[in-house]
Design an enzyme around this catalytic site. Structure first.
Site, PDB file in Angstrom:
ATOM      1  N   GLU A  22     -17.834  12.035   4.711  1.00 33.67           N
ATOM      2  CA  GLU A  22     -16.417  11.655   4.719  1.00 33.67           C
ATOM      3  C   GLU A  22     -15.864  11.505   3.308  1.00 33.67           C
ATOM      4  O   GLU A  22     -14.702  11.864   3.050  1.00 33.67           O
ATOM      5  CB  GLU A  22     -16.224  10.352   5.498  1.00 33.67           C
ATOM      6  CG  GLU A  22     -16.340  10.483   7.003  1.00 33.67           C
ATOM      7  CD  GLU A  22     -17.762  10.321   7.519  1.00 33.67           C
ATOM      8  OE1 GLU A  22     -17.943  10.318   8.745  1.00 33.67           O
ATOM      9  OE2 GLU A  22     -18.690  10.193   6.691  1.00 33.67           O
ATOM     10  N   TRP A  33     -19.065  -1.282  17.973  1.00 29.02           N
ATOM     11  CA  TRP A  33     -19.134   0.181  17.864  1.00 29.02           C
ATOM     12  C   TRP A  33     -19.762   0.745  19.126  1.00 29.02           C
ATOM     13  O   TRP A  33     -20.697   0.193  19.696  1.00 29.02           O
ATOM     14  CB  TRP A  33     -19.882   0.623  16.615  1.00 29.02           C
ATOM     15  CG  TRP A  33     -21.219  -0.017  16.352  1.00 29.02           C
ATOM     16  CD1 TRP A  33     -22.127  -0.492  17.260  1.00 29.02           C
ATOM     17  CD2 TRP A  33     -21.793  -0.249  15.069  1.00 29.02           C
ATOM     18  NE1 TRP A  33     -23.224  -0.994  16.633  1.00 29.02           N
ATOM     19  CE2 TRP A  33     -23.055  -0.860  15.283  1.00 29.02           C
ATOM     20  CE3 TRP A  33     -21.385   0.014  13.756  1.00 29.02           C
ATOM     21  CZ2 TRP A  33     -23.903  -1.217  14.241  1.00 29.02           C
ATOM     22  CZ3 TRP A  33     -22.227  -0.350  12.725  1.00 29.02           C
ATOM     23  CH2 TRP A  33     -23.461  -0.950  12.964  1.00 29.02           C
ATOM     24  N   TYR A  64     -14.365   0.577  13.060  1.00 29.84           N
ATOM     25  CA  TYR A  64     -14.779  -0.203  14.224  1.00 29.84           C
ATOM     26  C   TYR A  64     -14.133  -1.585  14.138  1.00 29.84           C
ATOM     27  O   TYR A  64     -14.174  -2.223  13.085  1.00 29.84           O
ATOM     28  CB  TYR A  64     -16.305  -0.367  14.272  1.00 29.84           C
ATOM     29  CG  TYR A  64     -17.074   0.890  13.961  1.00 29.84           C
ATOM     30  CD1 TYR A  64     -16.927   2.029  14.755  1.00 29.84           C
ATOM     31  CD2 TYR A  64     -17.932   0.961  12.864  1.00 29.84           C
ATOM     32  CE1 TYR A  64     -17.624   3.193  14.469  1.00 29.84           C
ATOM     33  CE2 TYR A  64     -18.637   2.115  12.571  1.00 29.84           C
ATOM     34  CZ  TYR A  64     -18.480   3.230  13.368  1.00 29.84           C
ATOM     35  OH  TYR A  64     -19.168   4.379  13.072  1.00 29.84           O
ATOM     36  N   ARG A  65     -13.570  -2.051  15.236  1.00 31.82           N
ATOM     37  CA  ARG A  65     -12.927  -3.358  15.197  1.00 31.82           C
ATOM     38  C   ARG A  65     -13.978  -4.458  15.067  1.00 31.82           C
ATOM     39  O   ARG A  65     -15.114  -4.314  15.529  1.00 31.82           O
ATOM     40  CB  ARG A  65     -12.054  -3.566  16.425  1.00 31.82           C
ATOM     41  CG  ARG A  65     -12.799  -3.874  17.701  1.00 31.82           C
ATOM     42  CD  ARG A  65     -11.840  -3.916  18.882  1.00 31.82           C
ATOM     43  NE  ARG A  65     -12.467  -4.501  20.060  1.00 31.82           N
ATOM     44  CZ  ARG A  65     -11.959  -4.422  21.276  1.00 31.82           C
ATOM     45  NH1 ARG A  65     -10.811  -3.776  21.482  1.00 31.82           N
ATOM     46  NH2 ARG A  65     -12.569  -4.987  22.304  1.00 31.82           N
ATOM     47  N   ASP A  88      -6.015  -3.593  23.843  1.00 31.00           N
ATOM     48  CA  ASP A  88      -6.378  -2.401  23.087  1.00 31.00           C
ATOM     49  C   ASP A  88      -5.399  -1.261  23.330  1.00 31.00           C
ATOM     50  O   ASP A  88      -4.340  -1.440  23.932  1.00 31.00           O
ATOM     51  CB  ASP A  88      -7.828  -1.982  23.383  1.00 31.00           C
ATOM     52  CG  ASP A  88      -8.050  -1.654  24.849  1.00 31.00           C
ATOM     53  OD1 ASP A  88      -7.225  -0.923  25.427  1.00 31.00           O
ATOM     54  OD2 ASP A  88      -9.048  -2.117  25.426  1.00 31.00           O
ATOM     55  N   GLY A 116     -21.165   7.054  14.697  1.00 30.69           N
ATOM     56  CA  GLY A 116     -22.115   7.205  13.606  1.00 30.69           C
ATOM     57  C   GLY A 116     -22.785   5.915  13.177  1.00 30.69           C
ATOM     58  O   GLY A 116     -24.001   5.876  12.943  1.00 30.69           O
TER      59      GLY A 116
END
Length: 487
Positions: free
Chosen positions: A238, A190, A176-177, A287, A195
């Site tokens: 992950e 986010w 997330y940036r 973006d 998640g």
């Protein structure tokens, strides 16, 4: 290609001519992004800026700037091998018990890979060689890139955010940036379905007065980074999938200030919390769509600790009109998606996300059509089967005689096999990327499915066209004469 951390991966890239060290002084304000953009557009190497203007810490860019490097980061030799990885993910998503001893033996390689999956917790790690805390925390000491002239502030782009819901054993990893707004504060952008955001919402409902713990790893090993953007099953952590990619278990260590596991080999780790009542206005930023996005309020991440390796490397990227790194990642991961989709829909022959479609906004699917209405079923399946395609606005379905990756083929199919009224499916009020300003409401818009297949009985009452084909004997004869014709 196996490696244990980012530095080992960079050494391997350098040996293959896939990494260039830039010794000249380069400014993180606009200059690095300009160089990275030019390099990516010519499929150039990863870049290590060794002398960032005003900073002592080197900056790594363009790490995943080609599909080949994405494949290498996932432990594969080339993008073709990513199909096999997709088959393994399809197996993990819906494992079927073997039907006999012979089939069991055939599955042994898959189960052997799975043994590498559980993470390993360490008592000490390189990512905590240096610890900065309290008033000494200063995010302005990091060479955070400012990528576009009208961006409001420097932006962390490759931060691997680790969170955990109050009722979950599994920790979530997401990219997330994060906008820099103070020496110890970032805005955590986010989207609500991701998640980390789901963990945060669950925490707010359970502990409305307690801060939400967060850790962010920068410069993790590529397998761990890529695990966070791969369509793995919801039940698969992950870190476990990263171990599978890497061929050995992911090593983690507890954060100093909370119970979240962070990659032991990460270059930098930011630890802290989100106050459930603190938000700030984020953006605008250029973006991956090629536009500056709207401003919106998101939670504020307060950093209480920074830990890092000695001689740490800051990993960064830029986003902009494709091609950029997200588009390249989408192009490579496209090969992973195909076996997963085929597991559920065996009639799918190919699936393609054109990079110019901003990674995921348009999909072309080719199928072995079996009945009237088949194309519509596939459209619905694409939109619903994997969360990654929730935001896909356009799905074009063609027959298997069409090359999904050739726009000339696809446009021919649309213009000759499609009636706009009969073959266009429109669905309103569906989830849409918040960054898609074309939608009438932020986060909510429509989808279009285009059936560009040959029509069957029940779909048309007309005699369907027969494609022109060439006489192969004549083609072969002219092939033999061609060099003599002077053409």
């Amino acid at each position: 290609m196996k490696y244990r951390d980012l530095r080992e991966f960079l050494n391997l890239l350098e040996q293959q001519g896939e990494l260039v060290r830039v010794k000249q002084e380069i400014d993180p304000y606009l200059e690095m992004a300009e160089i990275a953009d030019r390099t990516l557009r010519k499929a150039g190497p990863a870049i290590l800026f060794e002398n960032p203007k005003g900073y002592q810490m080197p900056v790594l860019c363009n790490l995943f700037g080609t599909p080949k490097r994405v494949a290498l980061g996932m432990g594969q030799e080339n993008t073709q091998a990513l199909r096999e990885l997709g088959k393994l993910l399809a197996f993990l998503k819906e494992p079927e018990p073997p039907k006999g001893f012979k089939e069991l033996l055939g599955q042994l390689p898959q189960w052997k890979q799975i043994l590498n999956m559980p993470s390993k917790t360490r008592d000490n790690a390189a990512c905590q060689q240096i610890v900065i805390e309290g008033d000494a925390v200063n995010l302005y000491d990091l060479p955070i890139m400012h990528c576009h002239e009208e961006d409001i502030a420097p932006l962390i782009t490759w931060g691997l955010t680790i969170t955990q819901g109050p009722h979950k054993k599994r920790q979530n990893l997401g990219i997330y940036r994060q906008q820099l707004i103070a020496k110890n504060k970032l805005i955590m952008r986010w989207l609500s379905h991701r998640g980390g955001a789901l963990d945060f919402q669950e925490w707010k409902a359970t502990y409305p007065d307690k801060p939400f713990p967060v850790s962010v790893a920068i410069g993790a090993d590529p397998a761990t980074i890529l695990a966070a953007v791969t369509p793995i099953p919801d039940t698969l952590p992950e870190y476990a999938f990263a171990g599978l990619l890497r061929g050995h278990k992911t090593e983690v260590i507890k954060s100093i200030s909370n119970q979240l596991d962070v990659p032991a080999s990460a270059e930098i780790v930011l630890e802290g919390y989100i106050d459930v009542n603190e938000t700030a206005l984020e953006g605008p930023y250029g973006d991956h769509t090629g536009y500056y996005n709207e401003q919106e309020y998101f939670p504020v991440f307060t950093v209480t600790h920074i830990t890092m390796r000695k001689d740490a490397i800051y990993h960064s990227t830029y986003t902009g009109r494709p091609p950029d790194e997200p588009a390249v990642l989408g192009e490579a991961l496209n090969e992973v998606f195909i076996p997963i989709l085929q597991k559920q829909f065996p009639e799918i022959v190919d699936f393609y996300l054109p990079p110019e479609g901003c990674s995921y906004r348009l999909a072309v699917v080719t199928i072995k059509k079996q009945y009237a209405g088949h194309a519509k079923r596939v459209m619905m399946g694409v939109w619903s089967f994997l969360r990654q395609f929730m935001y896909t606005k356009f799905v074009i379905v063609c027959d298997d005689d069409i090359n999904a990756r050739n726009w000339k083929d696809v446009i021919w199919a649309i213009t000759t096999r499609c009636d706009p009224s009969r073959d266009t499916t429109l669905i309103e009020n569906t989830p849409i990327d918040y960054l898609d300003f074309a939608s009438p409401i932020a986060g909510l818009g429509s989808k279009m499915g285009i059936d560009a297949t040959n029509k069957w009985n029940g779909e048309t009452i007309r005699e369907w066209g027969k494609p022109i084909t060439k006489n192969q004997q004549v083609v072969q004869h002219i092939d033999e004469l061609w060099d003599q014709l002077g053409l």
